[in-house]
Scaffold this active site. Structure first.
Site, PDB file in Angstrom:
ATOM      1  N   GLY A  11      11.966  -9.991  13.875  1.00 27.83           N
ATOM      2  CA  GLY A  11      12.384  -8.665  13.439  1.00 27.83           C
ATOM      3  C   GLY A  11      11.359  -7.590  13.759  1.00 27.83           C
ATOM      4  O   GLY A  11      11.728  -6.460  14.099  1.00 27.83           O
ATOM      5  N   ALA A  26       9.309 -12.510  18.956  1.00 25.46           N
ATOM      6  CA  ALA A  26      10.727 -12.187  19.169  1.00 25.46           C
ATOM      7  C   ALA A  26      11.473 -12.137  17.842  1.00 25.46           C
ATOM      8  O   ALA A  26      12.673 -12.395  17.787  1.00 25.46           O
ATOM      9  CB  ALA A  26      11.360 -13.204  20.115  1.00 25.46           C
ATOM     10  N   GLY A  55      -2.878  -3.036  12.743  1.00 22.21           N
ATOM     11  CA  GLY A  55      -1.651  -2.322  12.389  1.00 22.21           C
ATOM     12  C   GLY A  55      -1.753  -1.389  11.189  1.00 22.21           C
ATOM     13  O   GLY A  55      -0.727  -0.908  10.708  1.00 22.21           O
ATOM     14  N   LYS A  63       0.822  -1.215   0.000  1.00 21.87           N
ATOM     15  CA  LYS A  63       0.000   0.000   0.000  1.00 21.87           C
ATOM     16  C   LYS A  63       0.856   1.265   0.000  1.00 21.87           C
ATOM     17  O   LYS A  63       0.335   2.376  -0.046  1.00 21.87           O
ATOM     18  CB  LYS A  63      -0.921   0.007   1.229  1.00 21.87           C
ATOM     19  CG  LYS A  63      -1.883  -1.164   1.239  1.00 21.87           C
ATOM     20  CD  LYS A  63      -3.002  -0.960   2.228  1.00 21.87           C
ATOM     21  CE  LYS A  63      -3.943  -2.154   2.228  1.00 21.87           C
ATOM     22  NZ  LYS A  63      -4.525  -2.438   0.909  1.00 21.87           N
ATOM     23  N   LYS A 108      14.867  -6.102   5.038  1.00 23.01           N
ATOM     24  CA  LYS A 108      15.232  -5.020   5.970  1.00 23.01           C
ATOM     25  C   LYS A 108      16.618  -5.215   6.590  1.00 23.01           C
ATOM     26  O   LYS A 108      17.320  -4.249   6.861  1.00 23.01           O
ATOM     27  CB  LYS A 108      14.181  -4.880   7.070  1.00 23.01           C
ATOM     28  CG  LYS A 108      12.836  -4.370   6.552  1.00 23.01           C
ATOM     29  CD  LYS A 108      11.857  -4.171   7.699  1.00 23.01           C
ATOM     30  CE  LYS A 108      10.455  -3.937   7.168  1.00 23.01           C
ATOM     31  NZ  LYS A 108       9.496  -3.674   8.251  1.00 23.01           N
TER      32      LYS A 108
HETATM   33  P1  ATR Z   1       9.190 -11.025  11.710  1.00 19.76           P
HETATM   34  O1  ATR Z   1      10.472 -10.515  11.152  1.00 19.76           O
HETATM   35  O2  ATR Z   1       7.969 -10.670  10.913  1.00 19.76           O
HETATM   36  O3  ATR Z   1       9.026 -10.706  13.150  1.00 19.76           O
HETATM   37  P2  ATR Z   1      10.190 -13.689  12.187  1.00 19.76           P
HETATM   38  O4  ATR Z   1      11.552 -13.193  12.479  1.00 19.76           O
HETATM   39  O5  ATR Z   1      10.018 -14.914  11.343  1.00 19.76           O
HETATM   40  O6  ATR Z   1       9.264 -12.600  11.504  1.00 19.76           O
HETATM   41  O7  ATR Z   1       9.479 -13.931  13.600  1.00 19.76           O
HETATM   42  C1  ATR Z   1       8.195 -14.389  13.676  1.00 19.76           C
HETATM   43  C2  ATR Z   1       7.732 -14.346  15.133  1.00 19.76           C
HETATM   44  O8  ATR Z   1       6.369 -14.766  15.178  1.00 19.76           O
HETATM   45  C3  ATR Z   1       8.497 -15.281  16.037  1.00 19.76           C
HETATM   46  O9  ATR Z   1       8.567 -14.702  17.312  1.00 19.76           O
HETATM   47  C4  ATR Z   1       7.615 -16.529  16.063  1.00 19.76           C
HETATM   48  O10 ATR Z   1       7.736 -17.315  17.205  1.00 19.76           O
HETATM   49  P3  ATR Z   1       8.940 -18.409  17.331  1.00 19.76           P
HETATM   50  O11 ATR Z   1      10.194 -17.627  17.502  1.00 19.76           O
HETATM   51  O12 ATR Z   1       8.609 -19.186  18.540  1.00 19.76           O
HETATM   52  O13 ATR Z   1       8.883 -19.190  16.059  1.00 19.76           O
HETATM   53  C5  ATR Z   1       6.252 -15.874  16.050  1.00 19.76           C
HETATM   54  N1  ATR Z   1       5.173 -16.730  15.544  1.00 19.76           N
HETATM   55  C6  ATR Z   1       4.933 -17.103  14.281  1.00 19.76           C
HETATM   56  N2  ATR Z   1       3.811 -17.850  14.204  1.00 19.76           N
HETATM   57  C7  ATR Z   1       3.332 -17.939  15.464  1.00 19.76           C
HETATM   58  C8  ATR Z   1       2.199 -18.580  16.049  1.00 19.76           C
HETATM   59  N3  ATR Z   1       1.336 -19.262  15.306  1.00 19.76           N
HETATM   60  N4  ATR Z   1       2.021 -18.462  17.389  1.00 19.76           N
HETATM   61  C9  ATR Z   1       2.909 -17.763  18.145  1.00 19.76           C
HETATM   62  N5  ATR Z   1       3.993 -17.137  17.651  1.00 19.76           N
HETATM   63  C10 ATR Z   1       4.211 -17.227  16.327  1.00 19.76           C
END
Ligand code: ATR
Length: 285
Positions: free
Chosen positions: A139, A137, A248, A25, A75
């Site tokens: 990015g 936890a 968001g 967007k 990023k």
């Molecule tokens: P981004 O950069 O968008 O934050 P990422 O680095 O892949 O993406 O991190 C994804 C986050 O979403 C992680 O904290 C992940 O938890 P894990 O570290 O335990 O994998 C969390 N996440 C993704 N799917 C999830 C779910 N269904 N329930 C809870 N946490 C989820």
């Protein structure tokens, strides 16, 4: 700065790079900002091959481009590529905005965190003295931790499925304020003032494994993702009586406004833009 009303000059070129990029967007948001503020810019969505970010940025700059937004999954690559970084980009470990300087160098910033704070503020949500539960936890969470701690919450509890990832992340920020870490199973039996979903769960139509005890009708719920209707997480909050919940979309517009300010030195009005995008999402325009 260039005179935006000098119509003999070509418009300054900006863009957003990502993969995928088709649904971004950002071109629409920035053209709304430009119209509103009388700035003469063009802004394109640019699909970049995996591994091709450095080359694409270099080409864009060589063609006279003035600045870029960088989105998933580039990023961190942008963070490595830029010549200089703002302090907040340095802490975030990610760059979502690049400004090409007159001396040929590139300056990297990260406006995601301030985007979240501005959206909360625009909605009258005060973080000072509040207990915040922050999920995730990755990015996205790394990008908002410093600006959240700068609002002086009573504490932030970081919760993640993979506990050691949260511990590792928190270690970089504990000197900035009250920051603790928990697994979902070990969350305290006490509701939080603000619950923020920074996980990727909503992208997959999924829900983090949150126990009911963390939420009350007074909890303010925020999902850093957005969609046509409430995300899975916001539906979960609604079903537990939460009175206030936000997605968001506002954060997206606010981070864009901060990028626009970094490039043009002009701060656009954001709420009418959020409203326009919301109507499009709701009515599928
Ligand atoms: P981004 O950069 O968008 O934050 P990422 O680095 O892949 O993406 O991190 C994804 C986050 O979403 C992680 O904290 C992940 O938890 P894990 O570290 O335990 O994998 C969390 N996440 C993704 N799917 C999830 C779910 N269904 N329930 C809870 N946490 C989820």
């Amino acid at each position: 700065m260039t005179d935006p009303f000098d119509f003999d000059r070509p418009a300054d070129a900006y863009g957003v790079m990502g993969n995928p990029i088709g649904h971004s967007k950002s071109p629409q948001i920035h053209s709304l900002f430009a119209r509103q503020t009388g700035q003469r810019i063009v802004y394109d969505a640019i699909l970049v091959d995996h591994g091709g970010l450095a080359q694409a940025c270099g080409n864009f700059q060589a063609a006279g481009g003035k600045g870029l937004n960088i989105t998933v999954p580039f990023k961190q690559d942008a963070w490595r590529w830029v010549d200089k970084r703002s302090e907040r980009a340095q802490m975030a470990g990610a760059v979502n905005t690049i400004r090409f300087e007159a001396d040929g160098s590139s300056y990297g910033d990260n406006t995601d965190g301030v985007g979240l704070i501005r959206d909360l503020q625009a909605n009258g949500i005060e973080l000072k003295g509040r207990r915040i539960l922050l999920m995730g936890a990755g990015g996205a969470v790394r990008g908002v931790l410093q600006p959240l701690l700068q609002q002086f919450p009573l504490e932030i509890l970081l919760v993640n499925r993979t506990l050691d990832k949260a511990q590792h992340l928190a270690a970089d920020f504990t000197n900035l304020g009250q920051l603790r870490v928990s697994s979902y199973q070990d969350l305290p039996a006490q509701s939080f003032d603000v619950i923020i979903n920074g996980t990727a769960a909503s992208l997959q139509g999924d829900l983090p494994p949150l126990p009911d005890k963390v939420i009350s009708s007074d909890s303010i719920c925020y999902d850093m993702m957005y969609g046509p209707g409430p995300t899975q997480f916001l539906q979960w909050c609604q079903a537990r009586g939460a009175q206030r919940y936000l997605d968001g979309l506002g954060m997206l517009v606010e981070q864009a406004a901060e990028s626009f300010f970094l490039w043009r030195g002009v701060r656009p009005e954001t709420r009418s833009v959020v409203q326009t995008l919301r109507e499009q999402l709701l009515f599928g325009k």
